[in-house]
Design an enzyme around this catalytic site. Structure first.
Site, PDB file in Angstrom:
ATOM      1  N   GLY A  68      -5.985  99.149   3.435  1.00 35.99           N
ATOM      2  CA  GLY A  68      -7.306  99.704   3.759  1.00 35.99           C
ATOM      3  C   GLY A  68      -7.688 100.610   4.813  1.00 35.99           C
ATOM      4  O   GLY A  68      -6.974 100.825   5.638  1.00 35.99           O
ATOM      5  N   THR A 112     -10.984 101.267   7.926  1.00 37.22           N
ATOM      6  CA  THR A 112     -12.317 100.930   8.254  1.00 37.22           C
ATOM      7  C   THR A 112     -12.914 101.941   9.442  1.00 37.22           C
ATOM      8  O   THR A 112     -12.256 102.563   9.839  1.00 37.22           O
ATOM      9  CB  THR A 112     -12.206  99.508   9.304  1.00 37.22           C
ATOM     10  N   CYS A 150     -48.354  99.018   2.659  1.00 36.09           N
ATOM     11  CA  CYS A 150     -48.288  99.490   1.320  1.00 36.09           C
ATOM     12  C   CYS A 150     -47.096 100.000   0.541  1.00 36.09           C
ATOM     13  O   CYS A 150     -46.594 100.047  -0.496  1.00 36.09           O
ATOM     14  CB  CYS A 150     -49.438 100.189   0.853  1.00 36.09           C
ATOM     15  N   LYS A 201     -27.205 103.755  -4.224  1.00 31.61           N
ATOM     16  CA  LYS A 201     -26.348 105.333  -4.286  1.00 31.61           C
ATOM     17  C   LYS A 201     -27.545 106.545  -4.428  1.00 31.61           C
ATOM     18  O   LYS A 201     -28.690 106.270  -4.594  1.00 31.61           O
ATOM     19  CB  LYS A 201     -25.904 105.234  -6.149  1.00 31.61           C
ATOM     20  N   HIS A 214     -60.091  91.208   3.205  1.00 31.98           N
ATOM     21  CA  HIS A 214     -59.003  90.457   3.660  1.00 31.98           C
ATOM     22  C   HIS A 214     -58.598  91.175   5.102  1.00 31.98           C
ATOM     23  O   HIS A 214     -57.567  90.492   5.450  1.00 31.98           O
ATOM     24  CB  HIS A 214     -58.134  90.525   2.540  1.00 31.98           C
TER      25      HIS A 214
END
Length: 734
Positions: A525, A527, A323, A407, A201
């Site tokens: 929040g 950022t 791979c 994680k 191949h």
């Protein structure tokens, strides 16, 4: 439009001439070559013609060619065959530090079975030093195995010089020529090899076919036993269709070798020129002159290769060796060449083919340059504020991690946390002493505050859905403790020079709508600018101190109830690769966006002893925390565990995120999987995002809870196991 293919070292398409040669043996000629009637004779002649065609390409006798299933089998046969046939002479094998796994894994296997392996280092260009090899030779050395050309960086080894060393010491010499054949001249007599591995191949032939050249007089112990096919060297009815294809590919390569070599070099060099003009500091890996004419291994400092490859919508390339495309580890080849880490982590392999045009090279280079500039630090990327963005944003192409699967390895995290000073405060009701995902602080005798934080990379492509999933995942920790959420804060990492701000708006909108569904506001929040999009929430809730549920407290006889099926980590990986049906993709997104609110509300009516939600550590990881904390052993019934559609097939295909492998390693000392296959073990350890609740309660109540959950719309709820006697928290899977 299909992306421009620049990954020909991974595999090649079947050439038209090869397909044409194969077609009659697919449609008409089907006889067994071992049969003596006319049907068998036709196919036998075809096999022998192919053998001669391949022999002509490498300059040997047809009798020295044995057909195999591919390069890996050829390497196994060569190395194991020599080792077993010559163990009376010695047990020492020499190889190089840059071999393909099909060689070094075979050597590792033999090392476990009494053979000694010496791995000879290479220089910074990836070239093995003959003097180092010569120094490694012992009286008991029976084999030297060194690849002809490297699959990652293209470096061509001094095979002739090595063969002369081997011959002077009467050592058999094997070379893996999977990458070199068809790109540069390969003549076994000029090279002086005794064994040469071939992979079809890589040569515009089909996958699943290869060959091993065995010099006349070299004895190997058979690898595959059976009838006397292939001169009694390799048993099994010949794969006529693909053998014909390999023969045709060999003839095609021989007829066009010089023209192909010139074309490869012109396209490779043009690509290198364009990239170097844009990035003078880039590094070319491999020997600059002695390398395959089609191969360009290039390193971009301060860029992460997997993220780069993911963002190349119009170019198909590899990060390191094909791979290992899902890995972000530095490849063994680059490590062996001592490529500095800042370059190694930004290395991609680009390999051109017979049909690659200069126009395609220019188009591919333009996109690579654009994406690399996006990934470089601002002062180096020279990005324009008015940059236009593509219409469709696929968030998973902007990160190498997926949701909770990205994680930190749990075993590494545990080591760090153990070194931190404990918190001494009588009002801390749940802190670092447990493995719960939320903290609980007592405000008064009647009120405690529950707070959790979750933050991760995109697990889906759609920005709105990502925001909703991240919100549902964060809220789940509150529900698992039996608490009521009150409000939330956003945490955002966002590449503002790479993605349009409208994408961030959609993420925040998805999270806001999910928070509204939970009945809470998002009050603000924080950022930061980040090369990867990341989003999460801090969620604050309340609970009566006497009603807190922990992931400890399970009792012998309790049964385990799971409220959502497993498989989101594997399916998310499959979705990123385009391997999942639309219907399943929508189902997975809906599950991850679904709140655990209903399950938590129903659960409150029952005498629950312990509860957690199943997220990044997988079912086994979170159950291990529950059993250890409860000092109680448990049993899981594998056939009772629910899985999402397609997940088992994807797992069998190897589509498993790195986080799931890490989870399996993490629980290996605590979980007895018995004879369960490794693929099934990984399914139980799959890193989930916004998974279900895992509830421990008395057996007499478990079935009632499941019925109640199903009637309330939690249709996948089921009993998956039970707690047994008190103990060290060992989990047994049956």
């Amino acid at each position: 439009m299909e992306p421009i293919y620049l990954d020909y070292n991974a595999t090649t398409p079947i050439a038209k001439e090869v397909a044409d040669a194969m077609r009659p043996y697919l449609e008409h000629f089907f006889g067994n070559p071992s049969s003596v009637h006319s049907y068998g004779v036709k196919t036998k002649l075809a096999v022998e013609k192919a053998r001669a065609q391949l022999a002509d390409l490498i300059g040997c006798s047809a009798a020295e060619i044995v057909f195999t299933s591919g390069g890996t089998e050829s390497n196994n046969y060569a190395i194991k065959g020599v080792a077993m046939a010559n163990k009376h002479r010695g047990n020492h094998i020499i190889t190089s530090a840059v071999e393909h796994p099909a060689v070094f894994e075979v050597c590792r296997y033999l090392e476990k079975n009494g053979f000694e392996i010496t791995t000879v280092p290479v220089d910074e260009d990836g070239v093995i030093l003959p003097e180092e090899l010569k120094a490694a030779i012992r009286p008991e050395t029976i084999l030297i195995s060194v690849m002809h050309a490297n699959n990652e960086v293209g470096t061509i080894q001094p095979i002739r010089e090595i063969s002369e060393i081997a011959r002077r010491h009467s050592i058999i010499f094997h070379s893996d020529a999977a990458q070199s054949l068809g790109k540069i001249p390969v003549n076994v007599n000029e090279l002086g090899v005794d064994l040469l591995s071939i992979a079809g191949h890589k040569l515009y032939a089909p996958k699943g076919i290869g060959a091993l050249y065995i010099r006349s007089g070299v004895e190997l112990e058979k690898l595959i036993h059976g009838a006397d096919h292939e001169q009694n060297l390799r048993a099994g009815t010949e794969n006529v269709l693909e053998i014909v294809g390999l023969g045709a590919a060999a003839q095609l390569a021989a007829e066009n070798l010089e023209d192909n070599r010139k074309h490869y070099r012109s396209t490779r060099d043009y690509l290198e020129k364009l990239l170097r003009e844009a990035f003078p500091s880039l590094k070319i890996n491999g020997h600059y002159n002695l390398r395959l004419p089609n191969t360009l291994s290039v390193s971009f400092p301060k860029v992460e290769a997997n993220t780069l490859v993911d963002r190349l919508e119009g170019v198909a390339a590899s990060a390191g060796a094909a791979c290992h495309a899902e890995s972000v580890d530095v490849s063994a080849v680059l490590e062996a060449m001592h490529v500095p880490i800042e370059f190694a982590m930004g290395t991609i392999r680009l390999s051109t083919g017979r049909g690659t045009t200069l126009q395609e090279i220019k188009q591919a280079a333009d996109e690579i340059i654009e994406v690399v500039k996006q990934l470089l630090p601002k002062e180096e990327g020279q990005l324009l504020a008015g940059k236009s963005f593509q219409k469709e944003i696929k968030l998973t192409h902007y990160t190498h991690g997926l949701g909770c699967a990205c994680k930190i390895r749990p075993q590494n995290l545990e080591k760090v946390l153990k070194n931190l000073a404990p918190v001494i405060d009588k009002n801390v009701l749940v802190g670092t002493e447990t493995s719960d995902d939320a903290a609980v602080y007592r405000i008064s005798d009647d009120l405690a505050v529950v707070q959790t934080l979750d933050f991760f990379t995109p697990v889906v492509d759609d920005p709105y859905d990502f925001g909703a999933i991240a919100a549902a995942n964060a809220l789940s920790d509150i529900y698992a403790m039996g608490a009521k959420p009150v409000f939330a804060l956003n945490i955002v990492g966002f590449p503002e020079d790479t993605l349009p701000m409208e994408t961030l708006e959609q993420i925040l909108k998805g999270a806001q709508d999910k928070a509204a569904e939970a009945g809470i506001p998002v009050l603000g929040g924080h950022t930061v600018e980040d090369p990867e999009p990341k989003f999460g929430m801090v969620v604050t809730g309340t609970i009566h101190p006497s009603e807190i549920l922990k992931n400890t407290g399970a009792q012998p006889g309790d049964q385990l109830v799971l409220t959502k099926p497993l498989g989101t980590g594997i399916l998310s990986t499959g979705i990123k690769r385009g391997m999942v049906e639309d219907q399943t993709r929508e189902l997975v997104s809906r599950q991850m966006m679904s709140l655990n609110k209903t399950a938590a509300d129903v659960m409150k009516k029952y005498p629950v002893h312990a509860c957690t939600d199943v997220t990044g550590f997988g079912l086994m990881g979170h159950l291990k925390e529950m059993t250890s904390g409860s000092e109680c052993n448990a049993r899981v019934w594998y056939d009772k565990v629910p899985f999402l559609p397609e997940v088992k097939n994807l797992a069998v295909a190897g589509v498993i995120p790195g986080g799931s492998h890490n989870n399996l390693s993490f629980v290996s000392e605590f979980v007895d999987f018995g004879k369960l296959p490794r693929t099934d073990q990984l399914l139980l350890c799959d890193a989930q995002t916004s998974g279900g609740l895992l509830i421990a309660l008395p057996a007499a109540e478990a079935e009632k809870l499941v019925i109640d959950l199903k009637e309330s719309g939690v249709s996948d709820a089921c009993i998956i196991g039970e707690f047994m006697a008190k103990g060290k928290g060992i989990v047994t899977v049956q």
